[in-house]
Design a protein around this motif. Structure first.
Motif, short mmCIF file in Angstrom:
data_model
loop_
_atom_site.label_atom_id
_atom_site.label_comp_id
_atom_site.label_asym_id
_atom_site.label_seq_id
_atom_site.Cartn_x
_atom_site.Cartn_y
_atom_site.Cartn_z
N ASP A 221 0.81 -1.22 0.00
CA ASP A 221 0.00 0.00 0.00
C ASP A 221 0.85 1.27 0.00
OD1 ASP A 221 -2.27 -1.56 0.07
OD2 ASP A 221 -2.66 -1.27 2.21
N LYS A 222 1.98 1.23 0.70
CA LYS A 222 2.75 2.44 0.95
C LYS A 222 3.97 2.60 0.04
CE LYS A 222 0.03 3.75 4.27
NZ LYS A 222 -0.77 4.99 4.18
N ASN A 223 4.22 1.65 -0.83
CA ASN A 223 5.39 1.72 -1.70
C ASN A 223 4.97 1.50 -3.15
OD1 ASN A 223 7.99 1.74 0.18
ND2 ASN A 223 6.47 0.37 1.10
N PRO A 224 4.74 2.56 -3.90
CA PRO A 224 4.32 2.43 -5.30
C PRO A 224 5.29 1.56 -6.09
CG PRO A 224 4.16 4.72 -4.57
CD PRO A 224 4.86 3.97 -3.48
N GLY A 225 4.75 0.67 -6.89
CA GLY A 225 5.58 -0.21 -7.72
C GLY A 225 5.82 -1.56 -7.09
N VAL A 226 5.65 -1.68 -5.77
CA VAL A 226 5.79 -2.98 -5.12
C VAL A 226 4.45 -3.71 -5.23
CG1 VAL A 226 6.12 -4.19 -2.93
CG2 VAL A 226 7.57 -2.25 -3.50
N THR A 227 4.48 -4.88 -5.85
CA THR A 227 3.25 -5.67 -6.02
C THR A 227 3.36 -7.06 -5.44
OG1 THR A 227 3.98 -6.40 -8.22
CG2 THR A 227 2.61 -4.41 -8.13
N CYS A 228 4.52 -7.37 -4.85
CA CYS A 228 4.73 -8.69 -4.24
C CYS A 228 5.67 -8.51 -3.05
CB CYS A 228 5.34 -9.65 -5.26
SG CYS A 228 5.80 -11.27 -4.58
N VAL A 229 5.31 -9.12 -1.91
CA VAL A 229 6.15 -9.06 -0.71
C VAL A 229 6.45 -10.48 -0.27
CG1 VAL A 229 6.36 -8.26 1.67
CG2 VAL A 229 5.13 -6.87 -0.01
N VAL A 230 7.75 -10.78 -0.09
CA VAL A 230 8.16 -12.12 0.33
C VAL A 230 8.99 -12.02 1.61
CG1 VAL A 230 8.16 -12.98 -2.04
CG2 VAL A 230 10.29 -12.12 -1.04
N ASN A 231 8.96 -13.10 2.37
CA ASN A 231 9.76 -13.20 3.59
C ASN A 231 10.66 -14.42 3.48
OD1 ASN A 231 10.58 -12.62 6.33
ND2 ASN A 231 9.34 -14.37 6.95
N LYS A 232 11.93 -14.22 3.79
CA LYS A 232 12.87 -15.35 3.77
C LYS A 232 12.56 -16.27 4.93
CE LYS A 232 17.27 -14.74 4.90
NZ LYS A 232 18.69 -14.33 4.80
N THR A 233 12.42 -17.58 4.66
CA THR A 233 12.06 -18.53 5.71
C THR A 233 13.20 -19.44 6.12
OG1 THR A 233 11.20 -20.06 4.03
CG2 THR A 233 9.63 -18.54 5.02
N ASN A 234 14.36 -19.32 5.47
CA ASN A 234 15.54 -20.06 5.92
C ASN A 234 16.78 -19.31 5.47
OD1 ASN A 234 15.72 -20.59 3.19
ND2 ASN A 234 16.13 -22.77 3.41
N ILE A 235 17.94 -19.79 5.91
CA ILE A 235 19.18 -19.12 5.53
C ILE A 235 19.52 -19.42 4.08
CG2 ILE A 235 20.07 -19.17 7.89
CD1 ILE A 235 21.84 -21.53 7.06
N ILE A 236 20.41 -18.61 3.51
CA ILE A 236 20.82 -18.82 2.11
C ILE A 236 21.57 -20.13 1.99
CG2 ILE A 236 22.35 -17.96 0.28
CD1 ILE A 236 21.67 -15.16 1.13
N ASP A 237 21.15 -20.94 1.03
CA ASP A 237 21.85 -22.19 0.75
C ASP A 237 23.21 -21.88 0.14
OD1 ASP A 237 22.41 -24.32 -1.64
OD2 ASP A 237 21.60 -25.30 0.14
N SER A 238 24.27 -22.40 0.74
CA SER A 238 25.62 -22.03 0.30
C SER A 238 26.00 -22.67 -1.04
CB SER A 238 26.65 -22.42 1.37
OG SER A 238 26.59 -23.81 1.62
N THR A 239 25.22 -23.65 -1.49
CA THR A 239 25.52 -24.31 -2.76
C THR A 239 25.03 -23.48 -3.94
OG1 THR A 239 25.33 -26.47 -1.68
CG2 THR A 239 25.28 -26.43 -4.09
N TYR A 240 23.74 -23.17 -3.93
CA TYR A 240 23.16 -22.42 -5.04
C TYR A 240 22.83 -20.98 -4.68
CZ TYR A 240 22.54 -26.68 -7.85
OH TYR A 240 22.74 -27.81 -8.59
#
Length: 473
Positions: A221-240
């Motif tokens: 609602d408050k950031n024009p141009g943002v149409t999708c919001v995601v949340n990281k649910t685990n740490i970055i996989d060090s392989t890929y």
């Protein structure tokens, strides 16, 4: 990161900042009570678009907070925009409509500024006049200062300030004000977000998770141009170098477009690594390169080092183990018309160094003449593991060392939680290489990743006695 606050960060580049002061102003009410009935119009207010006598129970006068939504929204998990309405009392000036614009310029520092709020409203009692809404925090005791009075005198405007019942809605509050009102009192509002094209990427804390869908919708609602919001649910996989994520609000389209340092990239954010906070670092390394130099990008991702280097007329060898990153690298090479200037590989980093890099260095360094100014750069941007790969350079080549000027320069990235991160990353690099880098390396602090966790880049020319294995006599 946009930070929540700019980001763009809840943005800045792009994270949330502390909300504007929620100062209550009981003194204002005391002054108004003293003058009520003695100054013409002072006891008169406007509710929406009509004047009326102000009731005694508008709100708790001693605790009125201009920048806070209605207190009943505390604990809300499903966004109800109507619940954010509240009525506040603000000062207004009655002004002839012909001079409104002149007055706004003269008193712009005194006018109330809120998102989506009209600074000027109609006067229901006089169609030839308008009411200019002023900021109560800028007008102590609802009384204008001498300089403001002088301006009004020159414009022939009555300096008396009246009260106005202003209805604030969801649209008039900033995102950080909304979330501060909703989340449990005293808890951190957010940890910030990154903007990747139309996607806002969050790293929410545990206490924020029950409110995650509301947070996501507020960001949209408050950031024009943002149409999708995601949340990281685990740490970055060090392989890929990708991670699991949950779509909190908006569309589930995760293929997006970004622009960095005037170069366009396309990517699937759910399958490849992209960090907008590394834009400055990408540009810094590219500045070190000259046309004709050779760049080996061991962990190339979708090409933020490789593609601008190719546009600078460097010879580029780019590799990534992740098949998705490799495919998007090829796509972005075509998109930027450098597909004939980059040799791309989909290999393990060690295999890339032991194969194409060794082969190219063996050939090019053998032909390199003293007067030639070609430089060789090896970028290793996999901060969780890259330092462990440095051991591959031990006796990578066989033969007599080339001139010192021709020795490849490595730019290796790493994380450190050490009290002295510069010393830590150098010592770890030395352990992998089996030699001292004292006086032969430079270390650059890239960014603070988390409390007590830094990302650094160590740069050095590979020592000849490390890179070359001399043939037996």
């Amino acid at each position: 990161l946009w930070r929540f606050g700019y980001s763009a960060r809840l943005l800045k580049t792009n994270h949330f900042r502390t909300a504007a002061s929620n100062t209550s102003f009981p003194a204002v009410w005391m002054v108004l009570a003293q003058y009520s009935g003695r100054i013409p119009g002072l006891s008169v207010v406007v509710k929406k678009n009509s004047f009326s006598t102000m009731p005694e129970t508008v709100e708790d006068k001693a605790n009125l907070e201009l920048y806070s939504p209605h207190p009943e929204v505390r604990g809300m998990t499903l966004l109800n925009r109507e619940a954010f309405k509240r009525t506040v009392v603000v000062p207004v000036l009655k002004v002839k409509k012909e001079i409104v614009n002149i007055l706004l310029k003269s008193l712009k520092h005194m006018v109330l500024q809120r998102p989506g709020l009209k600074r000027v409203v109609e006067d229901p009692e006089d169609e030839d006049s308008r009411l200019v809404i002023l900021d109560p925090h800028k007008i102590p005791e609802f009384s204008l200062g001498e300089s403001e009075r002088e301006v009004l005198k020159q414009l022939n405007v009555c300096p008396e300030v009246s009260k106005y019942n202003l209805e604030l809605t969801y649209e008039n509050f900033k995102s950080e004000e909304i979330l501060r009102a909703v989340l449990p009192e005293g808890q951190e509002v957010t940890s910030g977000f990154s903007r990747v094209g139309h996607i806002a990427h969050l790293n929410l804390r545990d206490h924020q998770l029950p409110y995650r869908h509301l947070i996501g919708q507020v960001i949209i609602d408050k950031n024009p141009g943002v149409t999708c919001v995601v949340n990281k649910t685990n740490i970055i996989d060090s392989t890929y170098r990708n991670f699991q994520m949950e779509v909190l609000a908006g569309e589930s389209k995760l293929v997006t477009k970004v622009k960095e340092n005037n170069i366009a990239y396309e990517l699937d954010f759910s399958k490849v690594y992209w960090n907008p906070r590394l834009s400055t670092e990408h540009g810094r390394i590219i500045e070190l390169l000259k046309p004709g130099d050779v760049l080996f990008d061991v962990f190339a991702g979708i090409g933020p080092f490789a593609i601008p280097a190719a546009k600078k007329k460097c010879h580029v060898f780019a590799n990534d183990l992740n098949p998705e990153s490799y495919n998007w690298l090829l796509h972005n090479c075509r998109l930027n018309k450098v597909d004939n200037k980059i040799k791309a590989f989909n290999m393990d980093g060690r295999d890339f160094l032991l194969g194409p890099v060794r082969e190219e260095l063996s050939k090019e360094l053998l032909l390199l003449k003293e007067e030639q100014k070609t430089s060789f750069h090896i970028v290793m941007n996999l901060p969780a593991l890259a330092i462990e790969f440095l051991g591959v350079f031990r006796h990578l080549l066989v033969g007599e060392p080339c001139s010192t000027a021709g020795l490849p320069t490595v730019h290796c990235y790493g994380f450190s939680k050490h009290d002295n991160p510069t010393k830590d990353i150098q010592e770890r690099a030395e352990a992998s290489l089996g030699t001292s880098l004292d006086g032969r390396c430079s270390t650059y602090l890239v960014r603070n990743v988390a409390p007590n966790k830094e990302m650094l880049c160590i740069s050095f020319q590979i020592p000849a006695d490390v890179l070359y294995k001399r043939p037996c006599p």
